[in-house]
Structure formats: C-alpha cells, structure tokens
Design a protein around this motif. Structure first.
Motif, PDB file in Angstrom:
ATOM      1  N   ILE A   1       5.648   5.122  21.336  1.00 56.61           N
ATOM      2  CA  ILE A   1       4.198   5.061  21.497  1.00 56.61           C
ATOM      3  C   ILE A   1       3.659   6.367  20.929  1.00 56.61           C
ATOM      4  CG2 ILE A   1       2.316   4.653  23.129  1.00 56.61           C
ATOM      5  CD1 ILE A   1       4.541   3.830  25.163  1.00 56.61           C
ATOM      6  N   ALA A   2       2.729   6.294  19.985  1.00 56.26           N
ATOM      7  CA  ALA A   2       2.392   7.502  19.223  1.00 56.26           C
ATOM      8  C   ALA A   2       0.907   7.577  18.905  1.00 56.26           C
ATOM      9  CB  ALA A   2       3.207   7.546  17.934  1.00 56.26           C
ATOM     10  N   VAL A   3       0.460   8.807  18.670  1.00 57.55           N
ATOM     11  CA  VAL A   3      -0.907   9.062  18.241  1.00 57.55           C
ATOM     12  C   VAL A   3      -0.868  10.028  17.064  1.00 57.55           C
ATOM     13  CG1 VAL A   3      -1.153  10.919  19.960  1.00 57.55           C
ATOM     14  CG2 VAL A   3      -3.200   9.886  18.959  1.00 57.55           C
ATOM     15  N   ALA A   4      -1.732   9.780  16.080  1.00 57.09           N
ATOM     16  CA  ALA A   4      -1.814  10.661  14.913  1.00 57.09           C
ATOM     17  C   ALA A   4      -2.442  11.994  15.314  1.00 57.09           C
ATOM     18  CB  ALA A   4      -2.631  10.001  13.811  1.00 57.09           C
ATOM     19  N   VAL A   5      -1.825  13.082  14.864  1.00 54.67           N
ATOM     20  CA  VAL A   5      -2.319  14.432  15.153  1.00 54.67           C
ATOM     21  C   VAL A   5      -2.337  15.237  13.851  1.00 54.67           C
ATOM     22  CG1 VAL A   5      -1.636  14.499  17.589  1.00 54.67           C
ATOM     23  CG2 VAL A   5       0.036  15.095  15.824  1.00 54.67           C
ATOM     24  N   PRO A   6      -3.199  16.250  13.762  1.00 57.37           N
ATOM     25  CA  PRO A   6      -3.311  17.010  12.510  1.00 57.37           C
ATOM     26  C   PRO A   6      -2.127  17.926  12.238  1.00 57.37           C
ATOM     27  CG  PRO A   6      -4.782  17.903  14.183  1.00 57.37           C
ATOM     28  CD  PRO A   6      -4.231  16.631  14.739  1.00 57.37           C
ATOM     29  N   GLN A   7      -1.365  18.281  13.275  1.00 54.94           N
ATOM     30  CA  GLN A   7      -0.224  19.175  13.098  1.00 54.94           C
ATOM     31  C   GLN A   7       0.802  18.866  14.188  1.00 54.94           C
ATOM     32  OE1 GLN A   7      -2.255  22.893  13.368  1.00 54.94           O
ATOM     33  NE2 GLN A   7      -2.356  22.884  15.594  1.00 54.94           N
ATOM     34  N   PRO A   8       2.047  19.324  14.018  1.00 57.25           N
ATOM     35  CA  PRO A   8       3.085  19.022  15.012  1.00 57.25           C
ATOM     36  C   PRO A   8       2.683  19.453  16.419  1.00 57.25           C
ATOM     37  CG  PRO A   8       4.068  19.951  13.036  1.00 57.25           C
ATOM     38  CD  PRO A   8       2.580  20.080  12.873  1.00 57.25           C
ATOM     39  N   VAL A   9       2.985  18.582  17.389  1.00 58.17           N
ATOM     40  CA  VAL A   9       2.674  18.826  18.793  1.00 58.17           C
ATOM     41  C   VAL A   9       3.920  18.562  19.609  1.00 58.17           C
ATOM     42  CG1 VAL A   9       1.314  18.068  20.782  1.00 58.17           C
ATOM     43  CG2 VAL A   9       0.247  18.194  18.529  1.00 58.17           C
ATOM     44  N   SER A  10       4.206  19.426  20.555  1.00 57.23           N
ATOM     45  CA  SER A  10       5.356  19.224  21.425  1.00 57.23           C
ATOM     46  C   SER A  10       4.975  19.588  22.851  1.00 57.23           C
ATOM     47  CB  SER A  10       6.540  20.076  20.969  1.00 57.23           C
ATOM     48  OG  SER A  10       7.653  19.873  21.816  1.00 57.23           O
ATOM     49  N   ASP A  11       5.353  18.725  23.802  1.00 52.38           N
ATOM     50  CA  ASP A  11       5.085  18.966  25.216  1.00 52.38           C
ATOM     51  C   ASP A  11       6.272  18.394  25.987  1.00 52.38           C
ATOM     52  OD1 ASP A  11       4.209  19.131  27.816  1.00 52.38           O
ATOM     53  OD2 ASP A  11       2.206  18.332  27.415  1.00 52.38           O
TER      54      ASP A  11
ATOM     55  N   VAL B   1       0.840  -1.196   0.000  1.00 49.55           N
ATOM     56  CA  VAL B   1       0.000   0.000   0.000  1.00 49.55           C
ATOM     57  C   VAL B   1       0.874   1.243   0.000  1.00 49.55           C
ATOM     58  CG1 VAL B   1      -1.926  -1.135   1.164  1.00 49.55           C
ATOM     59  CG2 VAL B   1      -0.145  -0.035   2.530  1.00 49.55           C
ATOM     60  N   GLU B   2       0.297   2.327  -0.456  1.00 46.03           N
ATOM     61  CA  GLU B   2       0.946   3.641  -0.399  1.00 46.03           C
ATOM     62  C   GLU B   2       0.404   4.370   0.821  1.00 46.03           C
ATOM     63  OE1 GLU B   2       3.770   6.303  -1.961  1.00 46.03           O
ATOM     64  OE2 GLU B   2       3.180   4.377  -2.846  1.00 46.03           O
ATOM     65  N   VAL B   3       1.277   4.695   1.760  1.00 39.30           N
ATOM     66  CA  VAL B   3       0.859   5.301   3.025  1.00 39.30           C
ATOM     67  C   VAL B   3       1.123   6.799   2.969  1.00 39.30           C
ATOM     68  CG1 VAL B   3       1.240   5.333   5.513  1.00 39.30           C
ATOM     69  CG2 VAL B   3       1.356   3.170   4.272  1.00 39.30           C
ATOM     70  N   PRO B   4       0.148   7.617   3.339  1.00 36.80           N
ATOM     71  CA  PRO B   4       0.386   9.066   3.358  1.00 36.80           C
ATOM     72  C   PRO B   4       1.247   9.471   4.544  1.00 36.80           C
ATOM     73  CG  PRO B   4      -1.791   8.584   4.227  1.00 36.80           C
ATOM     74  CD  PRO B   4      -1.226   7.273   3.743  1.00 36.80           C
ATOM     75  N   ALA B   5       1.881  10.634   4.451  1.00 41.52           N
ATOM     76  CA  ALA B   5       2.644  11.171   5.577  1.00 41.52           C
ATOM     77  C   ALA B   5       1.689  11.542   6.707  1.00 41.52           C
ATOM     78  CB  ALA B   5       3.446  12.387   5.132  1.00 41.52           C
ATOM     79  N   ILE B   6       2.099  11.262   7.947  1.00 35.10           N
ATOM     80  CA  ILE B   6       1.246  11.494   9.116  1.00 35.10           C
ATOM     81  C   ILE B   6       2.080  12.122  10.226  1.00 35.10           C
ATOM     82  CG2 ILE B   6      -0.238  10.410  10.851  1.00 35.10           C
ATOM     83  CD1 ILE B   6      -0.511   8.023   8.921  1.00 35.10           C
ATOM     84  N   TRP B   7       1.573  13.182  10.816  1.00 35.55           N
ATOM     85  CA  TRP B   7       2.221  13.738  11.997  1.00 35.55           C
ATOM     86  C   TRP B   7       1.851  12.902  13.215  1.00 35.55           C
ATOM     87  CZ3 TRP B   7       6.228  16.699  12.176  1.00 35.55           C
ATOM     88  CH2 TRP B   7       6.487  17.609  11.148  1.00 35.55           C
ATOM     89  N   LEU B   8       2.843  12.638  14.051  1.00 34.53           N
ATOM     90  CA  LEU B   8       2.645  11.857  15.265  1.00 34.53           C
ATOM     91  C   LEU B   8       3.095  12.649  16.486  1.00 34.53           C
ATOM     92  CD1 LEU B   8       4.140   8.393  14.163  1.00 34.53           C
ATOM     93  CD2 LEU B   8       1.727   9.076  14.138  1.00 34.53           C
ATOM     94  N   ALA B   9       2.331  12.533  17.562  1.00 35.24           N
ATOM     95  CA  ALA B   9       2.801  12.955  18.883  1.00 35.24           C
ATOM     96  C   ALA B   9       3.332  11.696  19.559  1.00 35.24           C
ATOM     97  CB  ALA B   9       1.669  13.573  19.695  1.00 35.24           C
ATOM     98  N   VAL B  10       4.586  11.735  19.993  1.00 36.17           N
ATOM     99  CA  VAL B  10       5.306  10.520  20.357  1.00 36.17           C
ATOM    100  C   VAL B  10       5.853  10.591  21.777  1.00 36.17           C
ATOM    101  CG1 VAL B  10       7.362   9.128  19.824  1.00 36.17           C
ATOM    102  CG2 VAL B  10       5.958  10.046  17.968  1.00 36.17           C
TER     103      VAL B  10
ATOM    104  N   LYS C   1       6.929  13.856  15.540  1.00 32.83           N
ATOM    105  CA  LYS C   1       7.653  13.174  14.470  1.00 32.83           C
ATOM    106  C   LYS C   1       6.740  13.020  13.266  1.00 32.83           C
ATOM    107  CE  LYS C   1      10.736  10.456  17.456  1.00 32.83           C
ATOM    108  NZ  LYS C   1      11.274   9.102  17.749  1.00 32.83           N
ATOM    109  N   LEU C   2       7.361  13.043  12.108  1.00 34.73           N
ATOM    110  CA  LEU C   2       6.614  12.840  10.869  1.00 34.73           C
ATOM    111  C   LEU C   2       6.793  11.406  10.407  1.00 34.73           C
ATOM    112  CD1 LEU C   2       4.886  14.139   8.633  1.00 34.73           C
ATOM    113  CD2 LEU C   2       7.027  14.589   7.394  1.00 34.73           C
ATOM    114  N   LEU C   3       5.691  10.673  10.361  1.00 35.57           N
ATOM    115  CA  LEU C   3       5.708   9.336   9.771  1.00 35.57           C
ATOM    116  C   LEU C   3       5.663   9.523   8.261  1.00 35.57           C
ATOM    117  CD1 LEU C   3       5.535   6.280  10.594  1.00 35.57           C
ATOM    118  CD2 LEU C   3       3.075   6.495  10.242  1.00 35.57           C
ATOM    119  N   GLN C   4       6.833   9.401   7.638  1.00 36.71           N
ATOM    120  CA  GLN C   4       6.945   9.715   6.215  1.00 36.71           C
ATOM    121  C   GLN C   4       6.075   8.788   5.372  1.00 36.71           C
ATOM    122  OE1 GLN C   4       8.645  12.110   4.732  1.00 36.71           O
ATOM    123  NE2 GLN C   4      10.152  12.858   6.208  1.00 36.71           N
ATOM    124  N   GLY C   5       5.478   9.352   4.337  1.00 31.07           N
ATOM    125  CA  GLY C   5       4.678   8.548   3.420  1.00 31.07           C
ATOM    126  C   GLY C   5       5.556   7.690   2.534  1.00 31.07           C
ATOM    127  N   GLY C   6       4.961   6.672   1.945  1.00 28.33           N
ATOM    128  CA  GLY C   6       5.700   5.799   1.039  1.00 28.33           C
ATOM    129  C   GLY C   6       5.075   4.424   0.950  1.00 28.33           C
TER     130      GLY C   6
END
Length: 307
Positions: free
Chosen positions: A206-216, A144-153, A224-229
């Motif tokens: 351990i990560a969750v998909a988020v709509p934009q970069p998150v830092s705490d 499959v082709e996976v889109p890029a996804i922002w993750l809070a990790v 982190k960006l889960l690169q597409g491919g």
C-alpha cells in the motif's frame, strides 16, 4: 475484440448499478422491477435465480458493506453512516449491523473482526465478480511511458483477510503526515494472486507518491522507487470484485495479442476514485503491466529499489 461474454442481461447490470447509486434511498420491489424492465410478478424469482441472493438480501449486504468500510476507513459519525446507507434511524442500522457482523458499529470501528467480516461479505463479492465481469476490449489498453516515482510504502504480508488492518494503519500515517489522496497519488503493488497463494505468503504494498524518500520504521513505512519504464495501462471502473478479471485480461488476452514481453517488476495500480467515497461501480483505478524495453532502447531491466 471483446474479452468477456455478457455475464448477465444488460438490464440487470443496469439494475445493479442503480442499486449501488441509491443505497441511501428506499428501494421498493416495484421500483427495482421497473429499473430492470421486468414484471413485478416475476422479478424477485428472476433476480434470485440469476444472482443467487434475494433482492432484499442483496440490497442489505450492499448497504452494510459500504457502511462497514465507512466505519473502518473514514471518520463519519455513525448517524451519518446509517443515513448514507439507507437507514432512517441509527438504532435500526445498529441492529442490522450487529445482527450480521456480530459487532456493534462503534465496536467494529474500534477493532474490526476482519475474518468474521469476510465470512459475511465474501459471498456477495463472489456473486458480483461472477455476474459483473468487466466488458473489456484490446482497444482499451494503451502503452505508456511511466516516470520514476518515489513511494512511501506499508508492506502487507500474510492473510489477505487482514488487509483492512494494514489499510487502517496506512490511512492514519498518511493523515498524520498530510499526504491526502487528492494531492498525493495512491498505489498498490501486487506481488501474487490471493486466489493461488497460501494466506501466509500473500504480499501487497500500500503506497503513496512522495517527492523524496521517506522512512518511518516505527510506523512500518519504507521507501521504494517505482522505476520508470514502458507499461500497458488499463482503466478499471467498478468494484475490486472485478479486478481479478481485468488482470487476467491483461495477461491472457492483451499480452498474447500484443507480442510484448514483460519486465521484472510486479503488476501495480494507481487508485483514482475510492469506494466508499463514491458508489462501488464508480470506483476507478489504472492497472499498469510493466513491459520490457523496446529492442532499440539501451537500458537495464528495472526492479524495485528500496531507499
């Protein structure tokens, strides 16, 4: 082409699934021997010879494992946990739990002794992983082709036996920020094999998909960006006890036969259904093995980008 030989008779695999589904119910020897299509005069000896545990001990460990994860990761009352795991009274549940783990249920909920917990439940996991290996075929894998996804990790570094503490921290952070699993996908990134890695060097995200970069930084959360491919995708249904076998199948069987090459990015999964919310054999996740671009594609080899 089938990957694993049948690790145990189908009737006993069916029995273990039945036990997983009915931990809250009374499970008599007569009832279990009937599910296993086995004479009750021979059932207990057959089960012990095959599983390495008596059927009573196996059921007890399965019940208390589910209970311990509900206590650690969910906010259910102790009475509800006891009933859900087949105990008719919280007092009998508390005695059984304390006798096995050395901690009372409420004490475990506040501060789990994970290394002690592992010493009691790792034997159960080893028996299940040996006898309930997933039955996999090449046809179950798709590309499959996976889109890029922002993750809070939340990065876990160190002893895998302490992973439960990291999971608890991550669950609390998700709850504080309204990132429910129903609306925001859950991921794990696997950097190394705990069976072949010194405990101090073990890494897992351990990560969750988020709509934009998150830092705490105060909570230890990075972006982190889960690169597409392109990825090989395999659905794993069942306990994490069989996850290692599913990973080995992707590397040792599918990859060799596919002729594909790997991308410089770790194996990862998206978790779809969670134990202990569902029976252990009903937990689901999709494994993703990152693949190199096709020769006709003009793109750089991706990696993990930190935000």
């Amino acid at each position: 082409m089938s990957h694993n030989p049948l690790a145990c008779p189908p009737r006993f695999r069916r029995l273990l699934r039945y036990i997983d589904e009915h931990l809250q119910s009374e499970l008599s020897i007569d009832q279990l021997s009937e599910v296993a299509c086995c004479s009750r005069f021979h059932f207990q000896r057959q089960f012990a010879a095959w599983m390495g545990l008596s059927v009573g001990e196996y059921v007890r460990l399965c019940r208390l494992k589910r209970a311990s994860l509900q206590l650690a990761f969910r906010q259910l009352p102790v009475t509800s946990v006891a009933l859900d795991c087949g105990y008719q009274a919280p007092e009998s549940f508390s005695r059984a739990f304390t006798r096995l783990t050395g901690q009372a249920p409420r004490q475990f909920r506040l501060q789990p002794d994970w290394p002690g917990w592992a010493s009691h439940f790792d034997p159960l996991s080893r028996h299940r992983s040996r006898q309930m290996k997933p039955l996999l075929t090449i046809e179950q894998v798709d590309v499959v082709e996976v889109p890029a996804i922002w993750l809070a990790v939340l990065e876990h570094h160190g002893d895998p036996r302490l992973l439960g503490d990291s999971i608890r921290r991550f669950i609390r952070w998700r709850q504080q920020h309204g990132l429910s699993p129903q609306r925001h996908a859950t991921y794990n990134l696997f950097y190394n094999d705990p069976e072949q890695t010194p405990a101090a060097e073990f890494r897992l995200d351990i990560a969750v998909a988020v709509p934009q970069p998150v830092s705490d930084s105060a909570a230890g959360i990075t972006s982190k960006l889960l690169q597409g491919g392109r990825c090989a995708r395999l659905r794993h249904v069942g306990s994490d006890d069989g996850l290692g076998a599913a990973m080995q199948f992707l590397y040792g069987q599918w990859l060799v036969q596919s002729g594909e090459s790997l991308r410089d990015f770790p194996l990862y999964c998206q978790r779809l259904r969670f134990f202990p919310d569902v029976a252990e054999h009903e937990a689901e996740l999709d494994l993703y093995l990152p693949l190199a671009p096709l020769a006709t594609e003009q793109q750089a080899s991706p990696g993990i980008a930190s935000g």
